[in-house]
Design an enzyme around this catalytic site. Sequence first.
Site, PDB file in Angstrom:
ATOM      1  N   HIS A 107      -2.411   3.209   0.469  1.00 25.95           N
ATOM      2  CA  HIS A 107      -2.140   4.651   0.489  1.00 25.95           C
ATOM      3  C   HIS A 107      -1.874   5.150  -0.923  1.00 25.95           C
ATOM      4  O   HIS A 107      -1.454   4.391  -1.799  1.00 25.95           O
ATOM      5  CB  HIS A 107      -0.947   4.977   1.392  1.00 25.95           C
ATOM      6  CG  HIS A 107       0.294   4.229   1.035  1.00 25.95           C
ATOM      7  ND1 HIS A 107       0.527   2.929   1.445  1.00 25.95           N
ATOM      8  CD2 HIS A 107       1.380   4.584   0.305  1.00 25.95           C
ATOM      9  CE1 HIS A 107       1.696   2.531   0.986  1.00 25.95           C
ATOM     10  NE2 HIS A 107       2.226   3.513   0.281  1.00 25.95           N
ATOM     11  N   HIS A 109       0.104   8.283  -3.055  1.00 27.29           N
ATOM     12  CA  HIS A 109       1.105   9.359  -3.027  1.00 27.29           C
ATOM     13  C   HIS A 109       0.631  10.519  -3.909  1.00 27.29           C
ATOM     14  O   HIS A 109       0.151  10.296  -5.029  1.00 27.29           O
ATOM     15  CB  HIS A 109       2.433   8.893  -3.631  1.00 27.29           C
ATOM     16  CG  HIS A 109       3.093   7.756  -2.919  1.00 27.29           C
ATOM     17  ND1 HIS A 109       4.137   7.940  -2.039  1.00 27.29           N
ATOM     18  CD2 HIS A 109       2.880   6.418  -2.947  1.00 27.29           C
ATOM     19  CE1 HIS A 109       4.547   6.765  -1.580  1.00 27.29           C
ATOM     20  NE2 HIS A 109       3.799   5.823  -2.119  1.00 27.29           N
TER      21      HIS A 109
END
Length: 144
Positions: A107, A109
């Site tokens: 992932h 941010h």
Amino acid sequence: MSLDGTYDEANIFAKILRGEVPAAKVFEDEHVFSFMDAFPQSKGHTLVIPKHSRARNYLEEEPQILAPLMLGVQRVARAIRTALKPDGLMISQFNGAPAGQTVFHLHVHIIPRWDGVALGRHGGGMADVNELKALASRIAANIA
Ligand code: AMP
């Protein structure tokens, strides 16, 4: 959890992708899913994850998944800029627990920053769900 290991199908982001856990969705296309970080380090802290991936981190990801992921990150970051008008934007990604990684589905941010506003703690307090949904709607309305 080190850099080595096997993908855990029960990780929280896999559950979000399967619809087993709710998320304040910002954007989705065939490649990526984007949602508000539930423990935000700033107002508008957003995550972008690949939908069809079993990579635990950046190093493990296939190029054909990495490319649309990073294009998705840019698209969402531009929407955050338009919607929230930050003075800056951090785009960050952690690999392995010693580097700060806590969820082992790749992932990225996106953390908007404002002059004079300190960055919140990584893994700090949980945000109000309705506030997250409202921010998600504002950002989603600005996806180009
Ligand atoms: P990292 O520490 O880089 O692995 O980032 C994981 C991020 O996921 C952290 O910023 C957490 O606040 C966030 N997070 C954990 N659980 C959830 C959840 N259920 N919904 C949204 N964000 C989450």
